[in-house]
Design a protein around this motif. Structure first.
Motif, PDB file in Angstrom:
ATOM      1  N   ASP A 140       0.845  -1.198   0.000  1.00 44.51           N
ATOM      2  CA  ASP A 140       0.000   0.000   0.000  1.00 44.51           C
ATOM      3  C   ASP A 140       0.884   1.253   0.000  1.00 44.51           C
ATOM      4  OD1 ASP A 140      -1.966   1.903   0.250  1.00 44.51           O
ATOM      5  OD2 ASP A 140      -2.855   1.066   2.066  1.00 44.51           O
ATOM      6  N   GLY A 141       0.878   1.972  -1.120  1.00 40.52           N
ATOM      7  CA  GLY A 141       1.603   3.232  -1.212  1.00 40.52           C
ATOM      8  C   GLY A 141       3.089   3.108  -1.432  1.00 40.52           C
ATOM      9  N   GLN A 142       3.577   1.909  -1.706  1.00 37.76           N
ATOM     10  CA  GLN A 142       5.015   1.743  -1.918  1.00 37.76           C
ATOM     11  C   GLN A 142       5.283   0.529  -2.800  1.00 37.76           C
ATOM     12  OE1 GLN A 142       7.070   0.829   1.729  1.00 37.76           O
ATOM     13  NE2 GLN A 142       5.639  -0.787   2.297  1.00 37.76           N
ATOM     14  N   LEU A 172      -1.393   1.629  -5.439  1.00 34.05           N
ATOM     15  CA  LEU A 172      -1.467   3.081  -5.357  1.00 34.05           C
ATOM     16  C   LEU A 172      -2.921   3.509  -5.272  1.00 34.05           C
ATOM     17  CD1 LEU A 172       1.200   4.038  -8.039  1.00 34.05           C
ATOM     18  CD2 LEU A 172       1.522   3.466  -5.625  1.00 34.05           C
ATOM     19  N   ARG A 173      -3.207   4.369  -4.313  1.00 29.24           N
ATOM     20  CA  ARG A 173      -4.570   4.852  -4.122  1.00 29.24           C
ATOM     21  C   ARG A 173      -4.783   6.169  -4.862  1.00 29.24           C
ATOM     22  NH1 ARG A 173      -7.049   1.776  -0.263  1.00 29.24           N
ATOM     23  NH2 ARG A 173      -5.660   0.587   1.127  1.00 29.24           N
ATOM     24  N   LEU A 176      -2.643   9.676  -5.001  1.00 26.79           N
ATOM     25  CA  LEU A 176      -1.260   9.553  -4.546  1.00 26.79           C
ATOM     26  C   LEU A 176      -0.286   9.910  -5.666  1.00 26.79           C
ATOM     27  CD1 LEU A 176       0.791   8.562  -2.343  1.00 26.79           C
ATOM     28  CD2 LEU A 176       0.689   6.333  -3.469  1.00 26.79           C
ATOM     29  N   MET A 178       3.957   9.817  -6.436  1.00 23.68           N
ATOM     30  CA  MET A 178       5.225   9.319  -5.910  1.00 23.68           C
ATOM     31  C   MET A 178       6.268   9.325  -7.015  1.00 23.68           C
ATOM     32  SD  MET A 178       4.449   5.190  -5.653  1.00 23.68           S
ATOM     33  CE  MET A 178       5.966   4.931  -4.760  1.00 23.68           C
ATOM     34  N   ASP A 225      -7.579   3.977  -7.864  1.00 23.39           N
ATOM     35  CA  ASP A 225      -6.881   2.914  -7.147  1.00 23.39           C
ATOM     36  C   ASP A 225      -6.430   1.829  -8.129  1.00 23.39           C
ATOM     37  OD1 ASP A 225      -7.657   4.341  -4.942  1.00 23.39           O
ATOM     38  OD2 ASP A 225      -8.990   2.795  -4.127  1.00 23.39           O
TER      39      ASP A 225
END
Length: 235
Positions: A140-142, A172-173, A176, A178, A225
């Protein structure tokens, strides 16, 4: 530089029991322009119908990474190994001097998976395969490294593969942003699963691919998402 490979532009392989899209050309299958990226020679988006699949077939001198996205796949080989790969499971196989294996969907629902083939650093070696998993919470997120030819990644928990590349996944939500740093030679291939992203200024729809080269880092914006898988080349 970013080359967009829309899902609708990919090569196809269709059987009664299999629907596959080919991100890279294999033999006479796929788009001429979709050439390999270093050791990355195959990235197939496969859907296997219930109670069907690949019978026993051979491989040699190839590294195969399988990521199950829905359903389940049962693997068997001629060494007597058997395993059931469920959602969020990864398998890394070193075909080495030669292995025969089968990949079947013994379930009542279709199975979807990414299957990635990479050329090994050197031919030969004893065939082997290993398995692992990566939950939605973990990724989640990485980006999490699933399999890698970098010993440091293996010590950190990645499955070992004998090639100059690593295979990673992230969830990835929506909203977000990155940046992903790329190792030398600064080349990677990205594929979205069920959602949309902007990557290096290019919009990817579900199941699209993007070949990124000559970039030290890549900006990704999640429009919805989604899981994003990638293969990054190593020096």
């Amino acid at each position: 530089m970013t080359e967009h490979r829309p899902f609708t532009s990919l090569g196809t392989l269709s059987r009664k029991w299999l629907s596959a899209r080919l991100h890279f050309r294999i033999g006479n299958l796929g788009q001429l322009a979709h050439r390999p990226l270093g050791p990355l020679v195959v990235w197939n988006d496969d859907e296997v119908a219930p109670h069907s699949g690949f019978g026993l077939h051979p491989h040699r001198d190839i590294e195969i990474v399988t990521w199950v996205r829905s359903g389940a796949i049962t693997h068997e080989d001629d060494a007597g190994n058997r395993a059931r790969l469920v959602v969020d499971t990864v398998q890394a196989m070193h075909a080495g001097t030669g292995i025969h294996h089968a990949e079947r969907n013994d379930e009542d629902a279709p199975a979807r998976m990414f299957q990635i083939w990479l050329q090994p650093r050197a031919p030969g070696g004893t065939p082997r395969w290993t398995m692992g998993s990566c939950s939605k919470t973990q990724r989640d997120g990485q980006f999490v490294t699933l399999a890698s030819g970098d010993p440091a990644d293996v010590r950190a928990g990645a499955l070992p593969i004998d090639t100059n590349a690593r295979v990673r996944i992230a969830m990835l939500r929506e909203g977000l942003s990155m940046r992903v740093a790329l190792d030398s030679p600064q080349a990677a291939y990205f594929v979205t699963d069920h959602g949309r992203i902007d990557i290096a200024g290019v919009r990817l729809e579900p199941r699209d691919g993007a070949l990124v080269t000559d970039e030290s880092n890549v900006l990704i914006d999640a429009i919805s998402d989604t899981d994003v898988a990638m293969v990054e080349l190593l020096g």
